[in-house]
Design a protein around this motif. Structure first.
Motif, PDB file in Angstrom:
ATOM      1  N   VAL A 124       0.895  -1.152   0.000  1.00  0.00           N
ATOM      2  CA  VAL A 124       0.000   0.000   0.000  1.00  0.00           C
ATOM      3  C   VAL A 124       0.933   1.200   0.000  1.00  0.00           C
ATOM      4  CG1 VAL A 124      -1.846   1.220   1.203  1.00  0.00           C
ATOM      5  CG2 VAL A 124      -1.775  -1.278   1.240  1.00  0.00           C
ATOM      6  N   SER A 125       1.272   1.652  -1.194  1.00  0.00           N
ATOM      7  CA  SER A 125       2.430   2.540  -1.360  1.00  0.00           C
ATOM      8  C   SER A 125       2.083   3.842  -2.070  1.00  0.00           C
ATOM      9  CB  SER A 125       3.535   1.819  -2.159  1.00  0.00           C
ATOM     10  OG  SER A 125       3.925   0.640  -1.499  1.00  0.00           O
ATOM     11  N   PRO A 126       1.424   4.770  -1.381  1.00  0.00           N
ATOM     12  CA  PRO A 126       1.151   6.072  -2.001  1.00  0.00           C
ATOM     13  C   PRO A 126       2.427   6.778  -2.448  1.00  0.00           C
ATOM     14  CG  PRO A 126      -0.092   5.822   0.027  1.00  0.00           C
ATOM     15  CD  PRO A 126       0.868   4.683  -0.024  1.00  0.00           C
ATOM     16  N   GLU A 166      -2.733   8.899  -1.848  1.00  0.00           N
ATOM     17  CA  GLU A 166      -2.644   9.449  -0.492  1.00  0.00           C
ATOM     18  C   GLU A 166      -4.023   9.473   0.168  1.00  0.00           C
ATOM     19  OE1 GLU A 166      -0.045  11.031   1.532  1.00  0.00           O
ATOM     20  OE2 GLU A 166       1.121   9.670   0.298  1.00  0.00           O
ATOM     21  N   ARG A 202      -4.926   5.921   1.182  1.00  0.00           N
ATOM     22  CA  ARG A 202      -4.261   5.466   2.403  1.00  0.00           C
ATOM     23  C   ARG A 202      -4.984   6.000   3.645  1.00  0.00           C
ATOM     24  NH1 ARG A 202       0.652   7.311   3.609  1.00  0.00           N
ATOM     25  NH2 ARG A 202      -0.386   9.333   3.630  1.00  0.00           N
ATOM     26  N   ASP A 203      -5.446   7.265   3.572  1.00  0.00           N
ATOM     27  CA  ASP A 203      -6.189   7.834   4.693  1.00  0.00           C
ATOM     28  C   ASP A 203      -7.531   7.117   4.886  1.00  0.00           C
ATOM     29  OD1 ASP A 203      -4.126   9.631   5.012  1.00  0.00           O
ATOM     30  OD2 ASP A 203      -5.136  11.275   3.966  1.00  0.00           O
ATOM     31  N   LYS A 212      -6.916   3.771   6.602  1.00  0.00           N
ATOM     32  CA  LYS A 212      -6.720   3.939   8.046  1.00  0.00           C
ATOM     33  C   LYS A 212      -8.050   4.085   8.766  1.00  0.00           C
ATOM     34  CE  LYS A 212      -2.125   6.119   8.065  1.00  0.00           C
ATOM     35  NZ  LYS A 212      -1.369   7.362   8.376  1.00  0.00           N
ATOM     36  N   GLU A 241      -1.431  -6.797   8.126  1.00  0.00           N
ATOM     37  CA  GLU A 241      -1.023  -5.428   7.845  1.00  0.00           C
ATOM     38  C   GLU A 241       0.201  -5.022   8.667  1.00  0.00           C
ATOM     39  OE1 GLU A 241      -3.945  -5.310  11.250  1.00  0.00           O
ATOM     40  OE2 GLU A 241      -3.723  -6.389   9.361  1.00  0.00           O
ATOM     41  N   ASP A 268       4.033   4.621   3.875  1.00  0.00           N
ATOM     42  CA  ASP A 268       3.502   3.463   3.159  1.00  0.00           C
ATOM     43  C   ASP A 268       3.224   2.303   4.109  1.00  0.00           C
ATOM     44  OD1 ASP A 268       3.806   4.996   0.941  1.00  0.00           O
ATOM     45  OD2 ASP A 268       5.259   3.712  -0.065  1.00  0.00           O
ATOM     46  N   GLU A 269       2.357   1.409   3.668  1.00  0.00           N
ATOM     47  CA  GLU A 269       1.966   0.254   4.463  1.00  0.00           C
ATOM     48  C   GLU A 269       2.082  -1.009   3.619  1.00  0.00           C
ATOM     49  OE1 GLU A 269      -1.987   0.887   5.914  1.00  0.00           O
ATOM     50  OE2 GLU A 269      -1.520   2.838   6.812  1.00  0.00           O
ATOM     51  N   THR A 305      -3.203  -0.254  -3.447  1.00  0.00           N
ATOM     52  CA  THR A 305      -2.887   1.054  -2.869  1.00  0.00           C
ATOM     53  C   THR A 305      -4.064   2.019  -2.969  1.00  0.00           C
ATOM     54  OG1 THR A 305      -0.515   0.864  -3.299  1.00  0.00           O
ATOM     55  CG2 THR A 305      -1.397   3.087  -3.123  1.00  0.00           C
TER      56      THR A 305
END
Length: 419
Positions: free
Chosen positions: A47-49, A113, A116-117, A120, A132, A195-196, A387
């Motif tokens: 998960v790579s913004p 981006e 990713r938010d 979360k 994760e 990144d996650e 992502t």
């Protein structure tokens, strides 16, 4: 509103979840017996913004020739009499300028981006678990020239407010201790701490269950044949081998198979399958395995920690819809993981997989409305479907619900192609 989603990969399932949470009546049609059994099944796990960037960029044509001459090539092109492949390739070449690269990357980072938010928030709301980790991505450079060439990427990251760290050898080892044993094989790295990582298949399966609890009806084993269309009413039904399905809105999220479905409607969707491969390696020595994701910039291969496994994913093969496994691609993946993490896992016991990434020539996905009022698209995410999934689901639910999405939609719809 009744919404019909075509496809239950990570993108289609995410859209279904967010639509159901917003109160819509959602049905998902999928030809496989369960969600996430095609492209979403065994991807690289990132998960790579911060790593969101188009493949088309300055110098890529020259690099591509060099890549194809390498023993462990990141790129393989199988010449075919396929006009779609050549049109896609020429369009990609037209995007290989600095100006286009910056525009395309900024669009991709904007969605990534935001996604990713959203992920979360989703994790906090549901407690969803999928192996994760939140320990960033390390882009590893074996040559000084690669490290020196990061300046343009760093400029875009700075402009987008994405945190980053430029690291020397010791800095890389600080975050990935197992690399201490192979310090002579790299010169430094670019770390993206926001990144996650995680297992996309586990995520999608778990999200589908949450979506079902919200009322989503998944219809598996259904082969989609065509969209029925009326010049006034728009899409009137989806014809399948299980009969026709109707709704108020229709969302096409069929990955690489989306263009063929919408082509009879006069919608030109330049998405082409770029074949990727992965191996999943059982960890035998946790201290010798990666902590998060290490992206080997030379071979374009990602090595990711997923629980008690190492996922090694990469390579790009242009060969249409061919899903045959290729042992030479496996050799490349094994080379990277054994070169960087020689004690981490047992490649002899690895499983081998391939999937078709739906790629646009400019790298940016195609999401949102079309010129047909009740038809929407969500495809072309390429290597970044995982992502961008949560953000895509949220955006699509907002658009269908008549709400302003959380990000600017400029450059994200099919309108940029004249569709």
């Amino acid at each position: 509103m009744r919404v019909l989603i075509l496809g239950s990969g990570v993108i289609g399932t995410s859209i279904a979840y967010y639509l159901a949470r917003a109160g819509h009546e959602v049905t998902v049609l999928e030809r496989q017996p369960a969600p996430a059994l095609e492209t979403s099944f065994a991807n690289a796990g990132e998960v790579s913004p911060g790593y969101s960037a188009p493949w088309a960029g300055p110098g890529v044509p020259v690099k591509a020739v060099k890549w194809m001459l390498m023993q462990h090539s990141p790129l393989v092109i199988k010449p075919m009499l396929d006009p779609a492949m050549w049109r896609w390739g020429l369009a990609m070449l037209r995007n290989c300028t600095q100006a286009r690269y910056e525009i395309n990357k900024s669009r991709m980072v904007r969605l990534a981006e935001y996604s990713r938010d959203c992920l979360k928030e989703l994790r906090a709301d549901t407690g969803i678990a999928y192996d994760e980790r939140m320990q960033g991505t390390l882009q590893l450079f074996r040559a000084q020239q690669q490290l020196d060439g990061t300046s343009k990427d760093v400029e875009v990251l700075q402009a987008s407010g994405v945190p980053y760290q430029l690291l020397d050898r010791e800095g890389c080892v600080q975050y990935e201790p197992a690399l201490a044993a192979v310090k002579g094989k790299f010169v430094g790295g670019l770390r993206l701490p926001g990144d996650e990582t995680g297992d996309c298949f586990k995520f999608t399966q778990a999200l589908a269950k949450l979506a079902e609890a919200e009322g989503v009806n998944f219809r598996f084993g259904v082969n989609i044949q065509a969209l029925e269309h009326d010049a006034v009413k728009g899409i009137t039904a989806v014809r399948t081998d299980a009969g026709s399905f109707t709704a108020d809105r229709y969302v096409v999220a069929l990955g690489s198979y989306s263009p063929a479905l919408v082509r009879p409607l006069g919608i030109r969707l330049p998405v082409y399958p770029v074949k990727g491969f992965s191996i999943t390696v059982p960890i035998t020595d946790a201290s010798g395995a990666p902590e998060s994701t290490v992206m080997d910039e030379t071979f374009k291969v990602a090595v990711t920690r997923l629980g008690d496994r190492i996922r090694v994913g990469g390579t790009a093969q242009l060969s249409g819809f061919d899903l045959r496994l290729n042992e030479r691609r496996r050799d490349t993946l094994e080379h990277v993981v054994t070169d960087l993490f020689p004690k981490g896992g047992s490649v002899r016991d690895a499983s081998f997989w391939t999937g078709l990434r739906p790629m646009t020539p400019d790298g940016t996905p195609v999401i949102g409305s079309t010129r047909i009022p009740n038809l929407m698209l969500s495809t072309g995410h390429g290597t970044l479907g995982w992502t961008m999934a949560a953000g895509t689901g949220r955006v699509m639910a907002d658009l269908i619900g008549g709400r302003a999405p959380g990000i600017d939609m400029e450059g994200l719809t099919v309108a940029r192609y004249g569709g």
